[in-house]
Design an enzyme around this catalytic site. Sequence first.
Site, PDB file in Angstrom:
ATOM      1  N   ARG A 232       0.831  -1.215   0.000  1.00  0.00           N
ATOM      2  CA  ARG A 232       0.000   0.000   0.000  1.00  0.00           C
ATOM      3  C   ARG A 232       0.858   1.255   0.000  1.00  0.00           C
ATOM      4  NH1 ARG A 232      -3.099   1.559  -2.408  1.00  0.00           N
ATOM      5  NH2 ARG A 232      -3.622  -0.611  -2.796  1.00  0.00           N
TER       6      ARG A 232
ATOM      7  N   GLU B 262       2.306  40.485  -9.394  1.00  0.00           N
ATOM      8  CA  GLU B 262       0.975  40.154  -9.904  1.00  0.00           C
ATOM      9  C   GLU B 262       0.247  41.446 -10.266  1.00  0.00           C
ATOM     10  OE1 GLU B 262      -1.270  37.403  -7.372  1.00  0.00           O
ATOM     11  OE2 GLU B 262      -3.060  38.610  -7.747  1.00  0.00           O
TER      12      GLU B 262
ATOM     13  N   LYS C  99       2.168  40.494  -4.392  1.00  0.00           N
ATOM     14  CA  LYS C  99       0.738  40.428  -4.663  1.00  0.00           C
ATOM     15  C   LYS C  99       0.058  41.720  -4.214  1.00  0.00           C
ATOM     16  CE  LYS C  99       0.549  35.420  -4.561  1.00  0.00           C
ATOM     17  NZ  LYS C  99      -0.124  34.216  -4.029  1.00  0.00           N
TER      18      LYS C  99
ATOM     19  N   ASP D 138      -3.308  38.087 -13.642  1.00  0.00           N
ATOM     20  CA  ASP D 138      -4.249  37.237 -12.898  1.00  0.00           C
ATOM     21  C   ASP D 138      -5.672  37.490 -13.374  1.00  0.00           C
ATOM     22  OD1 ASP D 138      -4.674  35.313 -10.860  1.00  0.00           O
ATOM     23  OD2 ASP D 138      -5.512  36.899  -9.594  1.00  0.00           O
TER      24      ASP D 138
END
Lengths: 288, 288, 288, 288, 288, 288
Positions: free
Chosen positions: E107, E204, E174, E226
């Site tokens: 697993r 940004e 940002k 963006d």
Amino acid sequence: MSLLRADAFISPLEIERAVNRSLEEDLGRAGDITSIATVPEDASGRAVVVARQAGVIAGLPLVAAAFQRLSPAIALEPHARDGAVIAAGTKLMTIAGNARAILGAERTALNYLGHLSGIATATATFVKRIAHTKARVVCTRKTTPGLRALEKYAVRCGGGYNHRFGLDDAILIKDNHIAVAGGIKAVLGRAKQAAGHLVKIEIEVDSLDQLEEVLAVGIADVVLIDNFDLAAMRKAVALVAGRVVIEASGGIALDTAAAIAETGVDYLSSGALTHSVTNLDVGLDIEM
Amino acid sequence: MSLLRADAFISPLEIERAVNRSLEEDLGRAGDITSIATVPEDASGRAVVVARQAGVIAGLPLVAAAFQRLSPAIALEPHARDGAVIAAGTKLMTIAGNARAILGAERTALNYLGHLSGIATATATFVKRIAHTKARVVCTRKTTPGLRALEKYAVRCGGGYNHRFGLDDAILIKDNHIAVAGGIKAVLGRAKQAAGHLVKIEIEVDSLDQLEEVLAVGIADVVLIDNFDLAAMRKAVALVAGRVVIEASGGIALDTAAAIAETGVDYLSSGALTHSVTNLDVGLDIEM
Amino acid sequence: MSLLRADAFISPLEIERAVNRSLEEDLGRAGDITSIATVPEDASGRAVVVARQAGVIAGLPLVAAAFQRLSPAIALEPHARDGAVIAAGTKLMTIAGNARAILGAERTALNYLGHLSGIATATATFVKRIAHTKARVVCTRKTTPGLRALEKYAVRCGGGYNHRFGLDDAILIKDNHIAVAGGIKAVLGRAKQAAGHLVKIEIEVDSLDQLEEVLAVGIADVVLIDNFDLAAMRKAVALVAGRVVIEASGGIALDTAAAIAETGVDYLSSGALTHSVTNLDVGLDIEM
Amino acid sequence: MSLLRADAFISPLEIERAVNRSLEEDLGRAGDITSIATVPEDASGRAVVVARQAGVIAGLPLVAAAFQRLSPAIALEPHARDGAVIAAGTKLMTIAGNARAILGAERTALNYLGHLSGIATATATFVKRIAHTKARVVCTRKTTPGLRALEKYAVRCGGGYNHRFGLDDAILIKDNHIAVAGGIKAVLGRAKQAAGHLVKIEIEVDSLDQLEEVLAVGIADVVLIDNFDLAAMRKAVALVAGRVVIEASGGIALDTAAAIAETGVDYLSSGALTHSVTNLDVGLDIEM
Amino acid sequence: MSLLRADAFISPLEIERAVNRSLEEDLGRAGDITSIATVPEDASGRAVVVARQAGVIAGLPLVAAAFQRLSPAIALEPHARDGAVIAAGTKLMTIAGNARAILGAERTALNYLGHLSGIATATATFVKRIAHTKARVVCTRKTTPGLRALEKYAVRCGGGYNHRFGLDDAILIKDNHIAVAGGIKAVLGRAKQAAGHLVKIEIEVDSLDQLEEVLAVGIADVVLIDNFDLAAMRKAVALVAGRVVIEASGGIALDTAAAIAETGVDYLSSGALTHSVTNLDVGLDIEM
Amino acid sequence: MSLLRADAFISPLEIERAVNRSLEEDLGRAGDITSIATVPEDASGRAVVVARQAGVIAGLPLVAAAFQRLSPAIALEPHARDGAVIAAGTKLMTIAGNARAILGAERTALNYLGHLSGIATATATFVKRIAHTKARVVCTRKTTPGLRALEKYAVRCGGGYNHRFGLDDAILIKDNHIAVAGGIKAVLGRAKQAAGHLVKIEIEVDSLDQLEEVLAVGIADVVLIDNFDLAAMRKAVALVAGRVVIEASGGIALDTAAAIAETGVDYLSSGALTHSVTNLDVGLDIEM
């Protein structure tokens, strides 16, 4: 052949932890992005660890471990072992194998080797200055954080000895302890009462008067005479007359070492051996 | 007030790990057996961290963390913060609380403070020498193993800047990479192809000819001119004419720094700032 | 009030590590699924740690840490501290707060308290048997793996003393070392040469002849007389005449302790104090 | 041949962690300073792990791992495996290789072997007492902190079975849970609702009345009858008539085991198997 | 043959840590109790890791490490390496050795392989959609906690590129940073002043006006546009005219990727590649 | 108010480890260099964690821990707790304090919250589909490596239940075990013999014939019917007639769930709940 100096020790667990920690610092999250970009993954290389300065070597087991950690299949051929006194230009180890692994472990290997050999070399220089006396030099707990066991080992590689590894392996009474306990007799009494039978007791004294008091009480194994001038040291040696071990500290430097050792003290302790280290210049000559 | 320099950083996780590691080294398995034997467990003390030399301070957050780790109730009053330029004798922090905790954390606190302030002080001396130029000094990856993030921070406290933190945060092409890739044009092409768009590319050159080739290819953000003499540096600066950043390395020392910086290079990189550190002398004055 | 015995020590880092390790063992991945299923999350409870047997207490700092780890807001009121000699039924600490946290930390707290108090109690019983002599009892390196520092502390809580914490804090020469080195004189010479000045030297002897040889060499601080009968012990004490510390080992049991101590030896060392521990019966009385 | 008992398990990760932790405790920072001082680094030795008492063996994989950790090149020849029932004097493993590594790992190896074999031996004694019945003995969560998985394994080596490994692998409802939930019916309902379909539910009862109530509700897989006398146990067995598994606890001791098992209960749980361990006497016979 | 993709990297330390962590989760305290109960300890088996779906493979070094961790003697024969584009039913690796070890690591191996191959496959699908343009796709810091380095590697296996690995390897300004600093010119000035010479600066912008302002300041290396619509993206590309790198973000999905890439932007960044992963269906065919 | 769902659990130790690991990934060695460059160190901010999509929330304790780890003084005001069913735009927590700490912990907090809420939301959708039946949904061991305990918790937050946490908390017999043991009767016999009395036994069957055999043997607590069609499931339910719990697995998807649940099976197990997770879109609205 072991790479460790025969009469000193670093645990294999410590070597592994040290090398892992340093490789993690250097490889970061993305690894050696320069070599990944420019060196084929299956390129082989050959590299020689070289001392670019004369000195005493310490740290070769870490060098070996660093390269093997990145490539278990790498071939290592050592040409020296820790404690070796080497000339500038001496080849210390040849490494052959995966080129990216060689480049990826290079800085980890050299940072340990340069740092520890720097300590060994400085220690050896110190030892040489006092070689005509019976005195020994010891390092202190003023070590680089995280590297204490390794640095203590490097001091041994250079021919020095170790003081306490930590607060827990001997009693060392300083001025504050004396003050709190209410004087030398009281503090030595408390120490004697508390100490295990395998724990030595050292006490720091600032004057010959204090030294006399210590000797009168008669419990201490070692006295630390701190910042005594040469004359006072000589008096201390005479006063003690071999009853306890004498360690001199405070302002112990390379140029004062011989004179201090000649006073007859048993040990000189120097924090600078480990707290102010000049790297030994070591490098890797690589052929790919 | 934060103890960190305002424009630099150590993660609180790193501070915790560093202090734990160092306290473990020093306390060992049995702790400060001297103080346990001689200082009553409920004794209180007051201690002042003092710089015994002039310099630049780095490491106060670690000092605070060390004392608090052994006694969360301890009271800390800082008198300075990291990056402070201080005179000999300056009091840096007052600690009040459990006497055994003060004595138990003393060496951990001072070892960090002395080491990191040593780096900051050496950096500041370097910065001063080139302050009349536009050049900046940067440290390298030749750091003390295990202490990279802390030492990079200390360099910032001294007014220096940081080169790569590890192999993974920028591409730095050296002679071996050039050789394997088959020349400067080829290696820069590979680097450009592989590099993420937020990864800068630096290349080391050994001659003006190589430099011209690098400029002709036009991919590098930074050139590392290694072991150039002053005349060659000046020619390199003229040749580059601002198209790339120029970093000088090799034999950068305090007494050559000004002349090098005056050639017009942008950065001087010095491994010695972190690989050969002289402790700043700091101590703890304790009243119990 | 500290919960630690005043003249002994466990590092706060060790307490934290120990409690984390044990809570992880017990909470596993899914936590106390019984209490989650049956006890409201905001239920409060009150619990009293009670000694169901008479004995000597050790481990209360771990008890406190276990409950606080699961609920920092929990209220703890201690009624005793480590080293206390208590009667059956004595209340040791009252805990009030989140009921699930109390139930989740219960076993961790009691497992440490029962184990360490078992050691302290056995030690105290031993100490009592030899209280009319000057002899002290010490534990050995035969400790439960992972718990050495805690068990050494528990022995101190019971009034005993500690032998070496590890292989590194004193020299203890045994038969194999003597054989390899080529005899007692040779091995003591090597030990003396290698030992730091703060390291004591102990040597194990199997006969009075060996003891005489050790005394003649004059380097050892402590002799370990192993499996001597009472008569031989008395001879050894007479022979030594205070020149070195004498430790008796081998077959040291509760019912032989007094006779052995009465021979005049300084220390009795007993592995059983830590390698064969009977828990002190402690419990938690809970009201929810 | 594996050294693990065939039908039980310790993870290789747990073995590694356990051995590392214990070697760190014993080697400390400076290692086996006695052997470094007195045994040449290239000396070879041969050692045999011997059981000095009869018993049941558990812990040989840890013995092997301890020696290999200090010297990967060491040769190990096992003569038994975990679960073996051995006579006093039985040789368990022969080790040949670097003498310092043998001496450095000796105590770590023996401490694990002695402790775990002590548990296995006590368990086997218990199992023998009830071998004429269908009852099984199980250990509890009253384990030595940090050693739970290893001790549970040792119980299996002795022929016992394991109760819960932690709070998270089954539901065990005790008096406090019943009280908070408002009675047996309510608490079992909550448990049933919360439990995953692979989680069994056990409930502790103090009386036959409680037992009847539990049986009437019909959710529990197992009932823990706590501190019942023999007569009550027999009634409980009759009452249950095979509908649920019955576990007896409280005052389960070696001398009461047979009588309890003969009442027809399915399981006897004994905390003492792991919380009050008498080491099996094991040693290392070394030739160097 | 290495199992790693040739031009990407995971540190061997990270592989080891990852596999250990996951095996600990799965083996818990008692291990694979089913196989211990039903499979003889010396049973051997043979297993083949098979991709049940077509896709791109990532994670084979972790598969190998998982099996080897439980049985160092296990034999591994790889049939593919990371980055391979495979059809459904492709055999990826054959494992032969101890049956319990195969079942115990199954697993862990498959969870890593399925997760990382899922990322690689999704990335490759994305890359294919934009293959007719010069644009590249990059992942973000929206990674599964604890798996960042592995997931970044998986994106590389699928033909994508990496954005920042963390907050520390590039500056990304940002809206909040702009607001606090007092506008675009101010914030870029501060960034320029603070940034090391090997650190790129990205900013940004939400509008073409902001973009113009950024271009006028002239410090940024990369602009992140963006949530621009396609028309605005085209205008941005024209406006930038190659002076800085353009990265598009916000609503980047598989069905919009081609159109966005065709606007001429350099990079498309997609958080979904790593934060919303569909496993590749991989399995283990076992013969015992 | 606790942020954990009342009837589920994550250990505080696990929360701390998870948050530390993720912060280390994101802060790297140099920290949030953008905020250090552009946000004054003493700037304060206010941020709101917002769900940008409707869903079910899981992970708020990790959100809180992430911010507190970087700034213990930060103020947290929760508006929801784990398990809450929320609409798009719901404010989940307000954070006020040091701006750099808010920005530095943002991604760690959101990555956990988005991932775990994604699982909780998918689970809740599944639960809703089968809410008209008695069936429950359980997750499997196909979890994201390193996150098992957290993901199991998230499934609980969504109203699902947990299958095994690891290989060690129940016996689950699959085809290979049956084959090796020599058939269903033999394998169940071995399992019964080996299992502790608190361990349930589940067996996977591929056909009704196998199911009948399992029922005839009468040891299994749970049968896992794997890849049965609806008709076969109904037959299985009829055949079992309540004697064991029935779990259906294989091809369990959202659109088949209702039909499967209506067959009368007790549990549906779905690996996709944890191995193929779509993040819930969560964000941080920051005012500085």
